[in-house]
Design a protein around this motif. Structure first.
Motif, short mmCIF file in Angstrom:
data_model
loop_
_atom_site.label_atom_id
_atom_site.label_comp_id
_atom_site.label_asym_id
_atom_site.label_seq_id
_atom_site.Cartn_x
_atom_site.Cartn_y
_atom_site.Cartn_z
N MET A 1 0.86 -1.14 0.03
CA MET A 1 0.03 0.03 0.11
C MET A 1 0.87 1.20 0.12
O MET A 1 1.91 1.26 0.17
N HIS A 2 0.34 2.43 -0.23
CA HIS A 2 0.87 3.72 -0.40
C HIS A 2 2.06 3.62 -1.39
O HIS A 2 3.03 4.18 -0.88
N ASN A 3 1.93 3.45 -2.65
CA ASN A 3 2.65 3.49 -3.68
C ASN A 3 2.20 4.50 -4.75
O ASN A 3 0.79 4.88 -4.45
N LYS A 4 2.79 4.65 -5.51
CA LYS A 4 2.24 5.93 -6.71
C LYS A 4 1.01 5.15 -7.28
O LYS A 4 0.01 5.49 -7.51
N CYS A 5 1.41 3.90 -8.25
CA CYS A 5 0.33 3.32 -8.83
C CYS A 5 0.46 1.84 -9.19
O CYS A 5 0.37 1.41 -10.31
N LEU A 6 0.94 1.12 -8.00
CA LEU A 6 1.18 -0.12 -7.98
C LEU A 6 -0.23 -0.93 -7.94
O LEU A 6 -1.37 -0.28 -7.50
N CYS A 7 -0.54 -1.93 -8.68
CA CYS A 7 -1.75 -2.64 -8.99
C CYS A 7 -1.71 -4.03 -9.29
O CYS A 7 -0.82 -4.63 -9.39
N GLY A 8 -2.87 -4.60 -9.08
CA GLY A 8 -3.06 -5.90 -9.35
C GLY A 8 -2.94 -6.87 -8.01
O GLY A 8 -2.46 -6.08 -6.96
N SER A 9 -3.40 -8.04 -7.72
CA SER A 9 -3.74 -8.93 -6.67
C SER A 9 -2.48 -8.71 -5.81
O SER A 9 -1.32 -8.93 -6.38
#
Ligand SMILES: *[C@@H]1O[C@H](CO)[C@@H](O)[C@H](O)[C@H]1NC(C)=O
Ligand SMILES: *[C@@H]1O[C@H](CO)[C@@H](O)[C@H](O)[C@H]1NC(C)=O
Length: 327
Positions: A313-321
């Motif tokens: 959590m709290h990254n710029k735009c990490l995504c996916g399960s």
């Protein structure tokens, strides 16, 4: 008749008075009694009495054959004292351990420089203050320098890297300032390095890329810039890397994570780029990249989805399960 007498003597010997059977070296005994006096006769050392064999005393160990004191361990006591200079008069010590002594104050006494047989020097959970002394490289047999949870301050002496037998150096949880010395890349044995929770600043020296240490913990400092030199496919000794809570700023997409890694904590930095695909091949017990500037998909597979959301959590735009799907 003489033989009978000898036999009798042999039989009685184990029961004879301590003075007769004493194995303890008189010089060691003298030094220990001086230490006891300097500590103002604490209850912890009640067994240290002049008429008994010092090899039988609490907190010390004698060598089996030479009967010289080879280990002194004082622990878990509230007694107020400073490191007594008489500690330097136990020339056969290979282990000195001062642990959980909250009222042990003052500096690491220079008399310790005389203990050239030391293999383990431990001063931990005490109120010892002042610098990490630059006489420590004289203790050429040291394998473990264990000084966490004290009040040590000042710079880390670059000369520590001359300790060629070290396999562990722990200076964590002190008040050390300044940079990590570049000489730390030149330890002969690649010791595990624990420098967490100090106030170390500046860049991580590029020379640290030469290390093949099993554990490196630099967390909770003010280190800046690049840390990619600590990664690399050839560092097959590396199991644990903790760089969390610093000011590190580098592109994680470019690093090659060694297969041996099982613990990687990078939380609270300014690390950018993507998660390297190689991460999913690792047998990870811990991964935390939260509170950085990472972007892109979390590689699917391996242990990466088994980590909770908190790891990402709290990254710029990490995504996916386990985070929401990428758009
Ligand atoms: C340790 O030091 C503190 C503060 O100086 C003091 O209050 C306490 O009594 C000391 N403990 C012992 C067991 O001497
Ligand atoms: C690093 O250490 C590991 C394990 O101790 C060893 O297998 C490996 O060969 C070392 N690598 C280098 C480049 O020295």
């Amino acid at each position: 008749m003489a033989i009978l007498f000898l036999l009798l003597l042999l039989l009685l010997l184990p029961f004879s008075s301590p003075a007769l059977s004493a194995r303890c070296n008189p010089q060691d005994k003298k030094a220990l009694l001086q230490i006891k006096k300097d500590l103002k006769n604490p209850y912890l050392l009640a067994s240290w009495t002049p008429d008994s064999d010092c090899c039988e005393w609490y907190c010390v160990k004698c060598d089996f054959t030479t009967h010289r004191i080879r280990s002194l361990s004082l622990a878990n006591d509230g007694v107020s004292f400073q490191i007594p200079p008489a500690i330097g008069d136990l020339p056969y010590l290979d282990t000195l351990d001062l642990h959980k002594l909250p009222n042990l104050t003052g500096p690491i006494h220079p008399a310790i420089a005389k203990l050239t047989r030391l293999v383990f020097l431990g001063i931990s959970w005490t109120s010892v203050s002042g610098p990490v002394p630059d006489f420590l490289p004289r203790l050429t047999n040291l394998e473990s320098l264990y000084l966490p949870f004290n009040k040590l301050s000042g710079y880390i002496p670059p000369s520590l890297s001359q300790l060629h037998n070290l396999n562990e150096i722990d200076l964590s949880r002190n008040k050390l300032t300044g940079p990590i010395p570049y000489t730390f890349g030149y330890f002969k044995n690649s010791p595990s390095l624990y420098l967490s929770r100090n106030q170390l600043s500046g860049k991580i020296p590029a020379s640290l890329g030469k290390l093949n240490s099993s554990s490196i913990d630099l967390s909770g400092n003010k280190l800046q810039g690049d840390a990619s030199m600590l990664f690399g496919p050839n560092k097959l000794g590396l199991h644990m890397l903790d760089l969390s809570r610093n000011l590190l700023e580098f592109d994680l997409s470019k690093v090659n994570v060694p297969e041996s890694m099982t613990w990687l904590d990078l939380n609270h930095n300014r690390i950018y780029g993507r998660l390297p695909v190689g991460l999913k091949a690792l047998q990870l017990q811990k991964l935390d990249v939260s509170y950085n500037l990472l972007c892109g998909p979390i590689p699917a597979g391996g242990s990466l989805q088994k980590m909770g959301k908190d790891s990402y959590m709290h990254n710029k735009c990490l995504c996916g399960s386990p985070l929401p799907l990428c758009k």
